[in-house]
Design a protein around this motif. Structure first.
Motif, mmCIF file in Angstrom:
data_model
loop_
_atom_site.group_PDB
_atom_site.id
_atom_site.type_symbol
_atom_site.label_atom_id
_atom_site.label_comp_id
_atom_site.label_asym_id
_atom_site.label_seq_id
_atom_site.Cartn_x
_atom_site.Cartn_y
_atom_site.Cartn_z
ATOM 1 N N GLY A 35 0.837 -1.189 0.000
ATOM 2 C CA GLY A 35 0.000 0.000 0.000
ATOM 3 C C GLY A 35 0.869 1.235 0.000
ATOM 4 O O GLY A 35 2.022 1.198 0.427
ATOM 5 N N GLU A 36 0.306 2.322 -0.471
ATOM 6 C CA GLU A 36 1.035 3.590 -0.510
ATOM 7 C C GLU A 36 1.317 4.074 0.912
ATOM 8 O O GLU A 36 0.746 3.574 1.875
ATOM 9 N N ALA A 78 -1.415 4.299 3.902
ATOM 10 C CA ALA A 78 -2.559 3.442 3.579
ATOM 11 C C ALA A 78 -3.037 2.607 4.762
ATOM 12 O O ALA A 78 -4.136 2.067 4.729
ATOM 13 N N ARG A 118 -3.522 -5.902 0.324
ATOM 14 C CA ARG A 118 -3.309 -4.621 -0.360
ATOM 15 C C ARG A 118 -4.234 -3.611 0.307
ATOM 16 O O ARG A 118 -5.445 -3.787 0.311
ATOM 17 N N THR A 122 -5.656 0.258 0.507
ATOM 18 C CA THR A 122 -5.834 1.477 -0.276
ATOM 19 C C THR A 122 -6.720 2.437 0.507
ATOM 20 O O THR A 122 -7.524 2.024 1.339
ATOM 21 N N ARG A 177 -10.433 2.974 4.568
ATOM 22 C CA ARG A 177 -9.429 2.065 4.012
ATOM 23 C C ARG A 177 -10.124 0.847 3.432
ATOM 24 O O ARG A 177 -11.141 0.390 3.951
#
Length: 164
Positions: free
Chosen positions: A43-44, A47, A132, A134, A142
């Motif tokens: 994740g960024e 996140a 993952r 986001t 989230r």
């Protein structure tokens, strides 16, 4: 947990609207985890990877502070199971992770979390849960898309992630 053969898979999506909600998912994983559990987080920045890891630590009964181990690569925490919390963000290539000892057999007795696991493509164990994370529309929303690989990880995911 089986180290090599991976036939079973399962997947799903969870949504939270707060950091506490993300930690609650992690706490459920930590409470149900068995030795050899491996979580691969992607994740960024911001996140929620570390929030999920903090929840796992809570579920394991870890009392030490759990922060992102970006600068030390891995922190080890004592709980019901040992928690090996790694961060691959600063690695140049997967071989650096192996040389640094990020993925070792000693971790089979505990629970391993690797943030930025996509940087270790091809080097992760086949039996694991990929998550993952986001961001959503709201500032704390989230989405966690997860996929479990291997019978033991699928059982864990079925107990704590499915229908949550």
């Amino acid at each position: 947990m089986e180290p090599t053969t991976v036939a079973a898979t399962a997947s799903g999506t969870l949504r939270t609207s707060s950091a506490a909600g993300t930690r609650a998912i992690g706490r459920a994983i930590g409470e149900a985890a068995e030795p050899g559990t491996f979580l691969a987080l992607v994740g960024e920045l911001g996140a929620g990877k570390t929030q999920l890891a903090k929840g796992v630590a809570e579920g394991l009964g870890v009392r030490s502070v759990v922060n992102s181990p970006t600068f030390v690569l891995m922190n080890e925490h004592v709980g019901r199971l040992r928690l090996f919390h790694a961060d691959a963000y600063r690695l140049g290539d997967p071989e650096e992770a192996i040389a640094a000892g990020l993925i070792e057999e000693r971790e089979l007795d505990g629970l391993t979390i690797v943030e930025w696991s996509d940087r270790l493509d091809g080097w992760l164990p086949s039996a694991r849960i990929d998550v993952r994370l986001t961001t959503g529309d709201g500032p704390d929303d989230r989405q966690l898309d997860w996929q479990a690989h291997g019978a033991a990880h699928v059982r864990l995911a079925d107990r704590v992630l499915r229908d949550r």
